[in-house]
Design an enzyme around this catalytic site. Structure first.
Site, PDB file in Angstrom:
ATOM      1  N   ARG A 148       0.314  -1.489  -0.213  1.00 35.70           N
ATOM      2  CA  ARG A 148      -0.167   0.102  -0.142  1.00 35.70           C
ATOM      3  C   ARG A 148       0.872   1.303  -0.483  1.00 35.70           C
ATOM      4  O   ARG A 148       0.852   1.828   0.572  1.00 35.70           O
ATOM      5  CB  ARG A 148      -0.820  -0.138   1.638  1.00 35.70           C
ATOM      6  CG  ARG A 148      -2.004  -1.331   0.925  1.00 35.70           C
ATOM      7  CD  ARG A 148      -3.092  -0.769   0.091  1.00 35.70           C
ATOM      8  NE  ARG A 148      -4.187  -2.179   0.344  1.00 35.70           N
ATOM      9  CZ  ARG A 148      -5.101  -1.661   1.092  1.00 35.70           C
ATOM     10  NH1 ARG A 148      -5.719  -0.538   2.035  1.00 35.70           N
ATOM     11  NH2 ARG A 148      -5.767  -2.715   0.827  1.00 35.70           N
ATOM     12  N   ARG A 154      -3.552   6.632   0.438  1.00 41.77           N
ATOM     13  CA  ARG A 154      -3.706   7.481   1.300  1.00 41.77           C
ATOM     14  C   ARG A 154      -2.696   7.984   1.898  1.00 41.77           C
ATOM     15  O   ARG A 154      -2.848   9.850   1.996  1.00 41.77           O
ATOM     16  CB  ARG A 154      -5.052   7.369   1.485  1.00 41.77           C
ATOM     17  CG  ARG A 154      -6.288   7.676   0.725  1.00 41.77           C
ATOM     18  CD  ARG A 154      -7.623   7.055   1.448  1.00 41.77           C
ATOM     19  NE  ARG A 154      -7.094   5.172   1.871  1.00 41.77           N
ATOM     20  CZ  ARG A 154      -7.835   4.970   2.724  1.00 41.77           C
ATOM     21  NH1 ARG A 154      -9.433   5.328   3.631  1.00 41.77           N
ATOM     22  NH2 ARG A 154      -7.351   3.931   3.243  1.00 41.77           N
ATOM     23  N   ARG A 163      -6.239  11.534  -7.198  1.00 39.24           N
ATOM     24  CA  ARG A 163      -7.543  11.088  -6.332  1.00 39.24           C
ATOM     25  C   ARG A 163      -9.682  11.707  -6.627  1.00 39.24           C
ATOM     26  O   ARG A 163     -10.216  11.482  -6.624  1.00 39.24           O
ATOM     27  CB  ARG A 163      -7.563  10.317  -5.768  1.00 39.24           C
ATOM     28  CG  ARG A 163      -6.770   8.503  -6.220  1.00 39.24           C
ATOM     29  CD  ARG A 163      -8.201   7.483  -7.097  1.00 39.24           C
ATOM     30  NE  ARG A 163      -9.086   7.769  -6.772  1.00 39.24           N
ATOM     31  CZ  ARG A 163     -10.175   6.507  -4.977  1.00 39.24           C
ATOM     32  NH1 ARG A 163      -8.785   6.102  -4.471  1.00 39.24           N
ATOM     33  NH2 ARG A 163     -11.085   7.398  -4.852  1.00 39.24           N
ATOM     34  N   ASP A 183      -6.416  -3.285  -7.566  1.00 40.94           N
ATOM     35  CA  ASP A 183      -7.438  -3.599  -6.040  1.00 40.94           C
ATOM     36  C   ASP A 183      -7.418  -4.943  -6.175  1.00 40.94           C
ATOM     37  O   ASP A 183      -7.332  -5.397  -7.483  1.00 40.94           O
ATOM     38  CB  ASP A 183      -8.386  -3.297  -5.724  1.00 40.94           C
ATOM     39  CG  ASP A 183      -8.953  -3.020  -4.102  1.00 40.94           C
ATOM     40  OD1 ASP A 183      -8.233  -2.444  -3.546  1.00 40.94           O
ATOM     41  OD2 ASP A 183      -9.898  -4.315  -4.048  1.00 40.94           O
ATOM     42  N   TYR A 238     -14.744 -11.922  -0.099  1.00 36.34           N
ATOM     43  CA  TYR A 238     -15.793 -10.661   0.053  1.00 36.34           C
ATOM     44  C   TYR A 238     -16.527 -11.091  -0.946  1.00 36.34           C
ATOM     45  O   TYR A 238     -17.750  -9.892  -0.170  1.00 36.34           O
ATOM     46  CB  TYR A 238     -14.361  -9.603  -0.857  1.00 36.34           C
ATOM     47  CG  TYR A 238     -14.004  -8.471   0.022  1.00 36.34           C
ATOM     48  CD1 TYR A 238     -14.506  -7.692   0.876  1.00 36.34           C
ATOM     49  CD2 TYR A 238     -12.302  -9.377  -0.093  1.00 36.34           C
ATOM     50  CE1 TYR A 238     -13.033  -7.335   2.096  1.00 36.34           C
ATOM     51  CE2 TYR A 238     -11.861  -8.278   0.882  1.00 36.34           C
ATOM     52  CZ  TYR A 238     -12.078  -7.378   1.676  1.00 36.34           C
ATOM     53  OH  TYR A 238     -10.948  -6.869   2.503  1.00 36.34           O
TER      54      TYR A 238
END
Ligand SMILES: Cc1c2[nH]c(c1CCC(=O)O)Cc1[nH]c(c(CCC(=O)O)c1C)Cc1[nH]c(c(CCC(=O)O)c1C)Cc1[nH]c(c(C)c1CCC(=O)O)C2
Length: 356
Positions: free
Chosen positions: A39, A43, A52, A88, A163
């Site tokens: 990652r 962010r 973004r 992702d 998921y």
């Protein structure tokens, strides 16, 4: 039809194929320990938040220009030894027909979860044109990155199944395990289909030029070793063995997997990713001399004062010397609140302290 893989001889002539990162994955001698961060694109970086703004996560993943820019940001800023493709784990299942979204602060949310045999029909096989945007992004990046290797990745069948069955993130994986124990045939059919999709997705990335791949089984740590071997390992092995001829190192990672490290290596990994709960020397004893390890600084250590960060980085490097190959990383992804400057300092320290 599956994608053909480039010959491994041609691949070895690329400069990235002889980078410190790839060499460490292959357990070859290196001038210093390579470092990258799970990652690293995301962010924690203001330049990421700027790019973004107003663009959804899935839309960003489907635009090769944005994927290339976001993937390059941490390489420019931190000088890490590898880039990881911005994407992702749910991108290939979305491309294979599943209606889903990635919600900020939550993660993947599935419109209609998969719970029955009938539901499984909505998950169709993946063909290369479904993910042509990934092929394009990887080709752009390989050109831009030069000698810096690009890591491709995908989610492993168990983590993807969780998921799809839960419909979103879950603490207990209760519905997933209910299917696994109660409807084992449906479970294996779902995982077999996910393994095919994942393998095809990784083949597209390898054919486009990635130098290594990482299979993320982030939530496999929720299982005992016996259940992992019975319900999960055969499907992950299907993916990893399907890439054996590709000639790129295969990294296999999960969180809370102390009880699974031996089995995750046996699934067909060249490098086993380790979280912060297991010291790298202990992990090395579990995965054996034929595999390198990757990890494993606790991402929360980066919130401590620098002397503590420095002590912990040196400890991870020292424990990593027990391994036949060590790629420095965090034990899980960079947390969004992390100061980017600390990551840059960690890269410098790893390079300096491990120079030989
Ligand atoms: C479980 C998992 C997912 N996605 C991924 C995993 C496996 C790794 C892990 O265990 O963390 C993998 C992933 N997701 C992302 C990457 C990019 C490459 C990188 O820098 O590592 C990678 C390798 C981008 C992303 N994936 C996501 C973001 C945040 C979305 C945003 O910026 O709006 C990014 C940069 C969204 C996402 N997607 C997922 C989660 C849990 C989240 C976070 C939810 C949140 O806290 O907002 C599913």
């Amino acid at each position: 039809m599956t994608t053909t893989l480039e010959g491994s001889a041609a691949r070895r002539e690329q400069p990235a194929a002889d980078s410190v990162f790839v060499r460490a994955c292959r357990r070859q001698p290196v001038a210093h320990t390579p470092v990258w961060f799970m990652r690293q694109a995301g962010r924690s970086l203001p330049e990421y938040r700027k790019v973004r703004a107003g663009i959804s996560m899935l839309e960003a993943c489907r635009r090769p220009d944005l994927v290339a820019e976001i993937t390059l940001q941490p390489v420019r800023r931190h000088g890490v030894d590898a880039a990881i493709l911005f994407s992702d784990i749910v991108v290939p299942v979305a491309a294979a027909g599943i209606d889903l979204d990635i919600e900020p602060g939550t993660g993947p949310v599935i419109a209609e979860p998969i719970r029955t045999e009938r539901d499984l029909e909505r998950l169709r096989p993946l063909t290369p044109p479904d993910v042509s945007f990934v092929d394009e992004a990887v080709r752009l990046l390989v050109g831009e990155l030069g000698a810096t290797p690009l890591i491709g990745f995908a989610g492993a069948p168990f983590t993807l199944a969780s998921y799809l069955v839960e419909g979103g993130p879950s603490r207990t994986h209760g519905k997933t395990k209910a299917m696994m124990y109660g409807q084992p045939e449906l479970w294996h059919a779902l995982c077999a289909r996910l393994a095919e999709i994942t393998l095809e997705f990784l083949r597209v990335q390898v054919a486009a030029g990635v130098s290594a791949v990482q299979l993320f089984d982030s939530w496999a740590g929720a299982l005992s070793e016996a259940d992992y071997r019975r319900f999960v390992l055969p499907h992950s092995a299907q993916v990893l063995s399907g890439l054996a001829e590709a000639g790129v190192p295969r990294i296999h990672f999960g969180v809370g997997t102390a009880q699974l490290l031996t089995a995750m290596g046996e699934a067909g990994a060249d490098v086993v990713g380790v979280d912060w709960r297991t010291p790298l020397d202990a992990a090395t004893a579990l995965v054996g001399p034929e595999r390198a390890v990757q990890g494993n600084l606790d991402p929360c250590v980066l919130f401590a004062p620098w002397p503590v960060v420095e002590r912990e980085v040196r400890r991870v490097l020292a424990e990593g010397r027990a391994a036949p190959g060590h790629v420095f990383n965090l034990g899980h992804g960079v947390l969004p609140e992390t100061e980017p400057e600390v990551l840059t300092r960690v890269v410098e320290l790893v390079h300096e302290a491990s120079a030989r």
